[in-house]
Scaffold this motif. Sequence first.
Motif: not given
Length: 747
Positions: A467-474, A479-500
Amino acid sequence: MKKQTFKHSLCALAVSAVCAGLSTSALAQQNDEVEAEDEGRLERIQVTARRSVENLQEVPVAVSSFSEDDMQRVGMDDITELQQRVPNTTLQVSRGTNSTLTAYIRGIGQQDPLWGFEPGVGVYIDDVYIARPQGAVLEVFDVERVEVLRGPQGTLYGKNTIGGAMKYVTKPLSGMNELSVRGAIGSYNQRDLKVSGQTALTDDFYVGAAFATMNRDGYGEFINTGDDNYNKELMTGRVSAQWTPTQDLTFRFSADKTEDSSNSRGGYRLTTSQVTGEEPLDSVYDSQTAMPVRNRVETEGLSLSVDWELDESWTVRSITAYREGYTDTNIDFDSTAEPTLNVPAIYEDDQFTQEFQLNYRSMNFDFVSGLYFYEGEACGLFGTILGGLGVTVENSGCVDTSSQAVFGQGTYRFTDQWSLTLGGRYTQDDKDANVYRALYAGIKYPDDEAPLLAVNSDFETQADWSRFSPHASVQYKATRDLMYYASYSNGFKSGGVDMRADQSLNPDADQPYDPEIVDTFEVGLKSELFDRRVRLNAALFYSDYQDMQVTVQRAVDAGVASQVLNAADATIQGFEIESILSVTDSLSLNATVGYVDAEFDEVAFFNPETGQVEDVSDLWSFANTPKWSANLGFTQELRSAWGDLVWSGNLSYRSATQIFEVPSMLDMGGYSLANTSLVWYSDDGHWNAGLHIKNLFDKEHRLSGYNFAAPRDADGNVVGAGLGGEDTIVGYYGAPRTISLTVGYRF
């Protein structure tokens, strides 16, 4: 469609209103370039959310940070108490033990702590990933700070951080002679002791050590045996060393170990027993059991980090770590004196991780890159003892995981106001698993012999994913004390096997399930107003949650049939606001608000009664995810001739919470918890003493439970026998009101 549009507008309105107000306030002060450190100003907070040291207010990530002093001032014992102070976050002790962590952020987490299943919130100790929830309820001791990062962190922190990440950062070695001793006594015979210290053996070699023991009698008892229920008996320790042979090269070593011998927890029955006819007990902290209450959880680890500054811009870092854990516990699911539904369990796991980083920092460009390797094995065995049927179903097996990743993330500052961050991580995951499930005659504990009646599963399987997980933000610094941001993030939770897995009921149960995927869009702001006397941070997020791993369990005559499927898609949206106001030089107020609207778009569920796959998205709701969470607190400093007094308090609120995806009697309505502390600090800075009252109004609140209910008709009347002949609906509860007195000395 009208309903959905309204929800988007509600979230947008909440943050846009804050933004509009901030713009006016910020413009009024943007000409103020004075950096004088007045007492009334808020302190700067440093975090490492992006794997480098940065000011909290300059990081385009929704992150909360708590220092050791913050946590000690309110008498915080372990990280689960942060739940009250972080919006849209669930951090709780899981059902049967004191040490297993249930963690959710923005609706994403891990419901089932079975070995081989992956978390949705990553836990890190000094940048070392902790793969299992057993032993992850970390005590507050020898810690510099705890950071909670909300939203997918897949680029820098890897898989299994699709909800977020929690970073536990231990106290660094400074080479100074330091000694700290802190004791506590309190309700339910609480007896705690924490000792830590450090020194320099040479000019370039420092050592440190810390030890803690936490003990408490139970909030209740097992009525039929007299054993404590909800007690605590835990010891933990850490040793560390630091060698700096040159100005540019540093080696840091750490070793830690924790042993939790607290009794296994007994649940509170919400219904009358079908087997014994007993009514629910008077106290929610009392229980009954047909099992030994022994419980042992051990975790330990070693780590070595090496930092080499090649020049003013380039740094090489290596983090090598090994961890292992062992759990031996007994959980009485039905909480009666009869062995109707008992589960003895043993978990073992170990992991080796290696991370190499190559980092660059200049005036206009920062870059973090690296390679990551993970090798881990998680094994376990548990029995489902159905004493009424005279049989035991036993599951065992192991999952071997090998993972490799390459990652990089860079931030380029075009101007003093505008910057752009781009990053990505490529991960290759390989898993090998074996599962064995068998039916035995009689009551069988893991070390016992018993006649084998049938083998339900006996297979090995393998799967791999990439899996490729990209991220981008601007980022825009108005001002010195005020910042805005916008972002895109991708993530994944691994697959597996049912142990039951039970192949006798489902021939496809040996098929691995695929990873979960989350795409999150976020806009936010970080601000400090009125000459840095107000800090106001806000975030608005939207997540597309795909291929959710749905654990489907249903009761059968001889146990529980289980399967994990990528059967659901969902949409999660909401907002978070965190603020602190320095009213005067001695009085500050803080507040947080979180809102999550999490809805299933589709859930493909096999109905055993009809034999058809049905969409039950209109019947399911997100577990452990209240729509609203909020906290309001204050800190008042009082000076006297005998030293300084700090009085603090908070009131936290969580709206109605569903324990599992399907509604049940376990679901908890909204509730509020109040806490207050009064701490004295001596003028010389050596001594402190505190009085801490938690759950001031003794609010009863249910956190989790087991739901294997007997069949009921439309009116809720029981019409048949449940699993093992019992109606198993049992709850586990948060702590009642407690009072503690702490005394500390620092040299």
